[in-house]
Design an enzyme around this catalytic site. Structure first.
Site, PDB file in Angstrom:
ATOM      1  N   GLU A  47      63.388  30.549 156.935  1.00  0.00           N
ATOM      2  CA  GLU A  47      64.533  31.564 156.396  1.00  0.00           C
ATOM      3  C   GLU A  47      64.306  32.865 157.225  1.00  0.00           C
ATOM      4  OE1 GLU A  47      64.161  33.236 152.388  1.00  0.00           O
ATOM      5  OE2 GLU A  47      66.195  33.467 152.137  1.00  0.00           O
ATOM      6  N   ASN A 107      73.039  34.747 154.424  1.00  0.00           N
ATOM      7  CA  ASN A 107      71.655  34.502 154.631  1.00  0.00           C
ATOM      8  C   ASN A 107      72.105  33.156 155.341  1.00  0.00           C
ATOM      9  OD1 ASN A 107      69.116  33.693 154.704  1.00  0.00           O
ATOM     10  ND2 ASN A 107      68.565  34.581 152.737  1.00  0.00           N
ATOM     11  N   LYS A 124      73.441  30.297 152.540  1.00  0.00           N
ATOM     12  CA  LYS A 124      72.708  30.241 151.214  1.00  0.00           C
ATOM     13  C   LYS A 124      73.629  30.120 150.131  1.00  0.00           C
ATOM     14  CE  LYS A 124      68.327  32.326 149.151  1.00  0.00           C
ATOM     15  NZ  LYS A 124      67.348  33.388 149.617  1.00  0.00           N
ATOM     16  N   GLU A 143      68.268  40.814 147.460  1.00  0.00           N
ATOM     17  CA  GLU A 143      69.061  39.910 148.334  1.00  0.00           C
ATOM     18  C   GLU A 143      70.515  40.041 147.733  1.00  0.00           C
ATOM     19  OE1 GLU A 143      68.147  36.017 149.602  1.00  0.00           O
ATOM     20  OE2 GLU A 143      66.352  35.875 148.717  1.00  0.00           O
ATOM     21  N   CYS A 169      65.538  28.937 150.715  1.00  0.00           N
ATOM     22  CA  CYS A 169      64.673  29.324 149.847  1.00  0.00           C
ATOM     23  C   CYS A 169      65.085  29.043 148.413  1.00  0.00           C
ATOM     24  CB  CYS A 169      64.503  30.805 150.012  1.00  0.00           C
ATOM     25  SG  CYS A 169      62.986  31.534 149.335  1.00  0.00           S
ATOM     26  N   ASN A 194      61.376  32.320 152.009  1.00  0.00           N
ATOM     27  CA  ASN A 194      60.269  33.819 152.117  1.00  0.00           C
ATOM     28  C   ASN A 194      60.039  33.692 150.757  1.00  0.00           C
ATOM     29  OD1 ASN A 194      60.324  35.696 154.535  1.00  0.00           O
ATOM     30  ND2 ASN A 194      62.048  34.112 154.360  1.00  0.00           N
TER      31      ASN A 194
END
Ligand code: CDT
Length: 307
Positions: A47, A107, A124, A143, A169, A194
């Site tokens: 990611e 993302n 994502k 995020e 993730c 991450n």
């Protein structure tokens, strides 16, 4: 015809907040060539593989961090990776922050075939963390300030001789992620992550970060009869320790390759996609054994189900 796909998880160590894209791409090229030398068909990067994990900092305006986003893919800085992969006939998966022409921020994960064609751009689905600055934390996990949730959900695409899906993730922690792709016959799921080792809302979970990481990917693989490739950006990045322990998991749920460092490291496995059927046609024969007639609460709107 053999359906063995030789896959590399290309774990990365830290990327500094001022590191140039060109220098990061040089690191990716080293791993890509290493993968080609080992006969890989596919090299999976983590990611946000082009930048530091910038949601750990607050900015007054989201736009102040525009330099961390990609407005085109490939760009001048990333084109050497695309060109070299095509020359080597190695596919790859690249995580990056995407800023679309109409101003959406995702993302994202780009899947590229061995001939250089784009298989898909996955965005994502589950965006973790918080929406606004929380100065009492040792570092932020913003995020939900910097990214929107994917409007598309999960996909499964014909690629690399099989059925390939992706997640990013936090997506890996949710059983629905794997099951939605499992229902579409997925055989190989690529996941970049991450994961800070400190979880501010409940630090009692810190010691379990590695366990939870493998727990979710191993169960997702097993319960859906699929290969899972989980790839970290690990190590101490700008003062924040992040989980490494990248793995390749077989449809049996067994780990067949695992990183031993917290830095740039390639892990490789020969993934026999036909091995998926061993589980998909027996214990997890969805057509025969699933009970969707009693699973309706799963797709009800948010809120506690009465049953
Ligand atoms: N990148 C990412 O999704 N990380 C989250 C951190 C925990 S939520 C603050 C994860 O699920 O690993």
């Amino acid at each position: 015809m053999s359906r063995i796909v030789t896959v590399a998880g290309a774990q990365l160590g830290p990327i500094g907040r001022n590191d140039a894209r060109e220098d990061v791409v040089e690191r990716l090229l080293v791993l890509l060539r290493h993968g080609a030398d080992r006969g890989c068909d596919l090299v999976v990067f983590p990611e946000l593989a082009l930048t530091t994990f910038f949601p750990r900092w607050h900015s007054e305006r989201v736009g102040e961090f525009d330099h961390y986003y990609e407005t085109e893919m490939p760009s001048a800085a990333t084109k050497p990776l695309f060109d070299e992969a095509q020359r080597l006939e190695v596919g790859f998966v690249l995580g990056y922050a995407e800023l679309t022409p109409d101003g959406h921020r995702y993302n994202s994960y780009r899947i590229v075939e061995r001939d250089g064609s784009t298989v898909a751009t996955f965005r994502k689905v589950h965006i973790p963390g918080h929406e606004s600055n929380e100065p009492d934390r040792p570092f932020q996990h913003l995020e939900r300030y910097y990214f929107e949730e994917s409007p598309d959900g999960f996909g499964v695409w014909e690629a690399f001789g099989g059925r390939v899906g992706a997640a990013i993730c936090n997506d890996r922690r949710w059983p629905e992620t794997y099951r939605v792709m499992g229902l579409a016959g997925v055989e190989l799921i690529v996941i970049g992550y991450n994961t800070p080792l400190h979880y501010a809302p409940d630090p009692t979970q810190n010691a379990l970060a590695g366990f939870h990481n493998h727990l979710v990917m191993q169960s997702g693989a097993y319960q859906n009869g699929t290969w899972v490739v989980g790839v970290a950006k690990g190590g101490n990045e700008e003062g924040v320790d992040s989980l490494a322990q990248s793995v390749i998991v077989a449809p049996s749920g067994q780990i067949v390759a695992q990183a031993i460092t917290t830095g740039d490291e390639l892990i490789v496995a020969e993934c026999d996609l036909d091995f998926c059927a061993t589980y998909k046609q027996t214990l997890f024969d969805f057509e025969r054994y699933r009970r969707p007639d009693v699973y309706h609460a799963i797709t009800e709107p948010k809120g506690r189900s009465p049953t």
